[in-house]
Scaffold this motif. Sequence first.
Motif, PDB file in Angstrom:
ATOM      1  N   LYS A   3       4.394  -5.000   9.129  1.00 52.33           N
ATOM      2  CA  LYS A   3       4.140  -5.244  10.550  1.00 52.33           C
ATOM      3  C   LYS A   3       3.091  -4.288  11.118  1.00 52.33           C
ATOM      4  N   LEU A   4       2.944  -3.115  10.502  1.00 52.65           N
ATOM      5  CA  LEU A   4       1.898  -2.175  10.927  1.00 52.65           C
ATOM      6  C   LEU A   4       0.525  -2.618  10.442  1.00 52.65           C
ATOM      7  N   GLY A   5       0.489  -3.599   9.560  1.00 56.99           N
ATOM      8  CA  GLY A   5      -0.781  -4.068   9.024  1.00 56.99           C
ATOM      9  C   GLY A   5      -1.190  -3.351   7.749  1.00 56.99           C
ATOM     10  N   LEU A   6      -0.250  -2.666   7.111  1.00 51.94           N
ATOM     11  CA  LEU A   6      -0.542  -1.955   5.874  1.00 51.94           C
ATOM     12  C   LEU A   6      -0.137  -2.799   4.672  1.00 51.94           C
ATOM     13  N   THR A   7      -0.859  -2.638   3.595  1.00 56.07           N
ATOM     14  CA  THR A   7      -0.624  -3.409   2.383  1.00 56.07           C
ATOM     15  C   THR A   7      -0.006  -2.520   1.312  1.00 56.07           C
ATOM     16  N   ALA A   8       1.001  -3.042   0.635  1.00 56.74           N
ATOM     17  CA  ALA A   8       1.607  -2.303  -0.478  1.00 56.74           C
ATOM     18  C   ALA A   8       0.605  -2.244  -1.621  1.00 56.74           C
ATOM     19  N   ALA A   9       0.442  -1.063  -2.200  1.00 53.93           N
ATOM     20  CA  ALA A   9      -0.524  -0.870  -3.283  1.00 53.93           C
ATOM     21  C   ALA A   9       0.206  -0.488  -4.559  1.00 53.93           C
ATOM     22  N   ALA A  10      -0.256  -1.030  -5.678  1.00 57.53           N
ATOM     23  CA  ALA A  10       0.335  -0.697  -6.970  1.00 57.53           C
ATOM     24  C   ALA A  10      -0.199   0.647  -7.478  1.00 57.53           C
ATOM     25  N   ALA A  11      -1.427   0.973  -7.107  1.00 54.61           N
ATOM     26  CA  ALA A  11      -2.036   2.230  -7.562  1.00 54.61           C
ATOM     27  C   ALA A  11      -2.945   2.779  -6.469  1.00 54.61           C
TER      28      ALA A  11
END
Length: 178
Positions: free
Chosen positions: A72-80
């Motif tokens: 909801k904050l507009g952040l994307t989960a990153a694998a690395a």
Amino acid sequence: MLAMLLVAPVALVADIKVAFDKKFAFKDVRTWAWSESKGQMLLARTKDDDPEAYRKVAEPIIVDAVNTAMTKLGLTAAAANPDVTVTYYMLLTTGYSAQTLGQFLPPTMEWGLPPFQGATQSLKITNAGSLVIDLTADTTVVWRGLAHEELKPDAPPAQREKLLRESVRDLIRRVPRK
């Protein structure tokens, strides 16, 4: 350096406090990931408490709530190579407050009161829980949120889950984005 920013709860029961590094460029943060261990459960109640049992119940709720709030904050989960990593700490403790007879009188004899033995007139024992969420860039904590609440041991599990999810939501929504 963390600057303390006290934020009053908005229609929530938990007491919310946030501290962050004012020099950190939060507007440049695009990706996030969980730290290696995700978090830690700390118990300071009885010697028989099992932190692992509490972690198995609370961690899935915290992880899901953080995943939702960060999206909801507009952040994307990153694998690395994320811009920030997330770590939680949950502390469950028991506390008390007591008042004794004569506690609020000044320590002078001009009141004309004879010396008396202090006796407890009020005793309140509480269960309390604190949830800390850290955002770390490289090895530096750049944002820390704390939700603290007095817990009711007889509360149904659904109510406890709701409080935990609302606490996470209210903490993460206070991450600066400008």
